[in-house]
Motif scaffolding. Structure first.
Motif, PDB file in Angstrom:
ATOM      1  N   CYS A   1      42.902  39.074  40.883  1.00 29.19           N
ATOM      2  CA  CYS A   1      43.700  40.267  40.589  1.00 29.19           C
ATOM      3  C   CYS A   1      44.861  40.469  41.564  1.00 29.19           C
ATOM      4  CB  CYS A   1      42.806  41.509  40.606  1.00 29.19           C
ATOM      5  SG  CYS A   1      41.582  41.553  39.274  1.00 29.19           S
ATOM      6  N   TYR A   2      44.692  40.046  42.810  1.00 24.63           N
ATOM      7  CA  TYR A   2      45.725  40.305  43.823  1.00 24.63           C
ATOM      8  C   TYR A   2      46.783  39.199  43.905  1.00 24.63           C
ATOM      9  CZ  TYR A   2      43.687  44.473  45.961  1.00 24.63           C
ATOM     10  OH  TYR A   2      43.236  45.745  46.190  1.00 24.63           O
TER      11      TYR A   2
ATOM     12  N   THR B   1      47.791  44.206  37.957  1.00 20.48           N
ATOM     13  CA  THR B   1      46.430  43.647  37.855  1.00 20.48           C
ATOM     14  C   THR B   1      45.550  44.004  39.047  1.00 20.48           C
ATOM     15  OG1 THR B   1      47.300  41.563  38.742  1.00 20.48           O
ATOM     16  CG2 THR B   1      47.020  41.707  36.348  1.00 20.48           C
ATOM     17  N   TYR B   2      46.143  44.354  40.173  1.00 20.26           N
ATOM     18  CA  TYR B   2      45.319  44.712  41.328  1.00 20.26           C
ATOM     19  C   TYR B   2      44.440  45.924  41.027  1.00 20.26           C
ATOM     20  CZ  TYR B   2      48.459  48.646  42.277  1.00 20.26           C
ATOM     21  OH  TYR B   2      49.177  49.804  42.177  1.00 20.26           O
TER      22      TYR B   2
ATOM     23  N   ILE C   1      42.808  46.381  38.295  1.00 23.34           N
ATOM     24  CA  ILE C   1      41.612  45.886  37.604  1.00 23.34           C
ATOM     25  C   ILE C   1      40.490  45.653  38.603  1.00 23.34           C
ATOM     26  CG2 ILE C   1      40.688  43.995  36.207  1.00 23.34           C
ATOM     27  CD1 ILE C   1      43.451  43.631  35.016  1.00 23.34           C
ATOM     28  N   ASN C   2      40.842  45.160  39.784  1.00 24.58           N
ATOM     29  CA  ASN C   2      39.830  44.921  40.805  1.00 24.58           C
ATOM     30  C   ASN C   2      39.074  46.198  41.164  1.00 24.58           C
ATOM     31  OD1 ASN C   2      38.641  43.357  43.163  1.00 24.58           O
ATOM     32  ND2 ASN C   2      39.707  44.987  44.239  1.00 24.58           N
TER      33      ASN C   2
ATOM     34  N   SER D   1      38.661  39.894  42.882  1.00 26.38           N
ATOM     35  CA  SER D   1      39.758  40.491  43.657  1.00 26.38           C
ATOM     36  C   SER D   1      40.853  39.471  43.952  1.00 26.38           C
ATOM     37  CB  SER D   1      39.217  41.072  44.963  1.00 26.38           C
ATOM     38  OG  SER D   1      38.773  40.051  45.832  1.00 26.38           O
TER      39      SER D   1
END
Length: 409
Positions: A336-337, A371-372, A374-375, A333
């Motif tokens: 991704c964040y 990409t967040y 993806i988490n 996470s």
């Protein structure tokens, strides 16, 4: 002539950008499908196979939040990509960014709640009661709602320029009117993210240190237990040997010959012992009795102790692996964040941030901006590979569905 060349150049740029954006749309569609299916499976497993698990209380809430993040994030980002220069509804633009921030924020704050829970269980030996856990879920939602409101204020529809020419309208960070408040919020947003990351690193750092010390202590205990076990295993064999020697010696005469032993009255009712003239037969009949009694006396307590030790080891191993799984989820996470936080900060510092980027760079930054999501889609995959209890429950649910389907036929 120059005007014709400019129009063709813009057309090529638009076509090139469309190709990059189409790739982003395909990726976002995959995020949507995987996120919905994966998190629905997690919810089904916890609904039908794993009810009432105290340590897993937050996981169903995290699965709901991740599913919402996958749906809201993917659909809204597809809308933003497709309408890069044709977005004209200002209210819809604000709703898009507010819902993206809301769902993603809930997932992040729930991960922080899980980190606090694991820290209290592993490091402080303290378990949270049900009311406290409910309050933590409610606080996570409220914090996300509060932190998402500035997105609705500072984001809206802007005129979009390329090389000084107006090419359309784009939904994004407002460039005029609320620039100062947007800059302040961008700094606050990245500070909040850094604080959250540091809190997660601190909590799981302490947890990891405790687990590391436990593993070292366990290795030391295993070495000592193996030594004690090897010593204890020798004792019953020695007692059996001594017992056999004493029984044999009682059967011998002083001159080395055997005599008929006197039968004890207590043996008369025992059919397993038959006194005969042959000493060999008598000896063989009592040796199994001596062997079994000696083995039972020597090993009666050992299996119980080993079973108890193995059970406690299995529980500790499961708890540690369960915690390591959440450490991995948190690490993913953070990775991704962080790109999202950096883009939000750059948007706050540079009002014309997106207009400065070329088509290829803009498409790459857009992918990082997503990409967040993806988490939210990798968590079910991590559960399946690292959580043995979840994998077992998933197989049981699959078998149950398969059997019910066959029965219906």
């Amino acid at each position: 002539m120059d005007l014709n060349f400019t129009n063709k150049s813009e057309e090529y740029r638009t076509q090139d950008m469309a190709k990059h954006l189409m790739a982003n749309v395909v990726v976002l569609s995959l995020y949507l499908i995987i996120g919905v299916i994966g998190n629905m499976i997690v919810l089904a497993v916890y609904r039908f196979q794993m009810k009432g698990k105290e340590e897993r209380y937050f996981i169903p809430f995290l699965a709901v939040s991740d599913m919402l993040t996958s749906v809201v994030g993917s659909v809204n980002c597809i809308m933003l990509d497709v309408m890069q220069t044709t977005f004209t509804n200002n209210i819809l633009c604000k709703i898009v960014f507010y819902t993206i921030a809301l769902t993603a924020g809930i997932s992040l704050f729930l991960l922080l709640s899980i980190a606090v829970q694991r820290y209290l269980i592993i490091c402080r030996r303290h378990r949270l009661n049900l009311n406290t856990r409910k309050i933590m879920v409610a606080v996570s939602v409220c914090l996300s709602v509060a932190c998402s409101v500035p997105f609705a204020v500072n984001y809206g529809v802007n005129e979009h320029f390329i090389e000084g020419r107006l090419v359309g309208y784009r939904c994004g960070r407002l460039k005029h009117g609320v620039y100062l408040s947007g800059l302040v919020y961008a700094i606050f947003f990245i500070t909040l993210m850094l604080f959250t990351v540091l809190a997660l690193v601190f909590l799981y750092g302490r947890v990891g240190w405790v687990i590391f010390k436990h593993f070292n202590a366990q290795k030391f205990k295993q070495t000592n237990v193996s030594k004690e076990t090897s010593t204890a295993e020798k004792l019953p064999n020695d007692s059996i040997t001594n017992n056999l020697q004493s029984k044999t010696q009682e059967l011998k005469n002083t001159d080395g010959s055997y005599s008929t032993p006197t039968v004890n009255p207590e043996w008369k009712n025992d059919s397993s012992i038959e006194p005969t003239q042959s000493s060999d037969v008598y000896t063989e009949s009592i040796v199994p009795e001596c062997s079994s009694s000696a083995a039972k006396n020597g090993n009666s307590t050992q299996p119980k102790r080993l079973k108890k030790t193995n059970r406690s080891k299995k529980r500790r191993r499961f708890k540690n692996k369960f915690t390591l799984m959440f450490i991995l989820i948190t690490a993913v996470s953070i990775v991704c964040y962080m790109p999202v936080g950096m883009v939000v900060l750059l948007e706050g510092i540079f009002p014309d941030f997106w207009e400065r980027l070329s088509e290829t760079v803009a498409a790459t930054v857009l992918w990082l901006y997503h990409t967040y999501i993806i988490n939210s889609i990798v968590n079910p995959i991590i559960y399946a590979f690292m959580d043995a209890e979840f994998s077992t429950a998933l197989k049981a649910l699959f078998e149950k569905c398969k059997c019910s389907k066959n029965y219906s036929k």
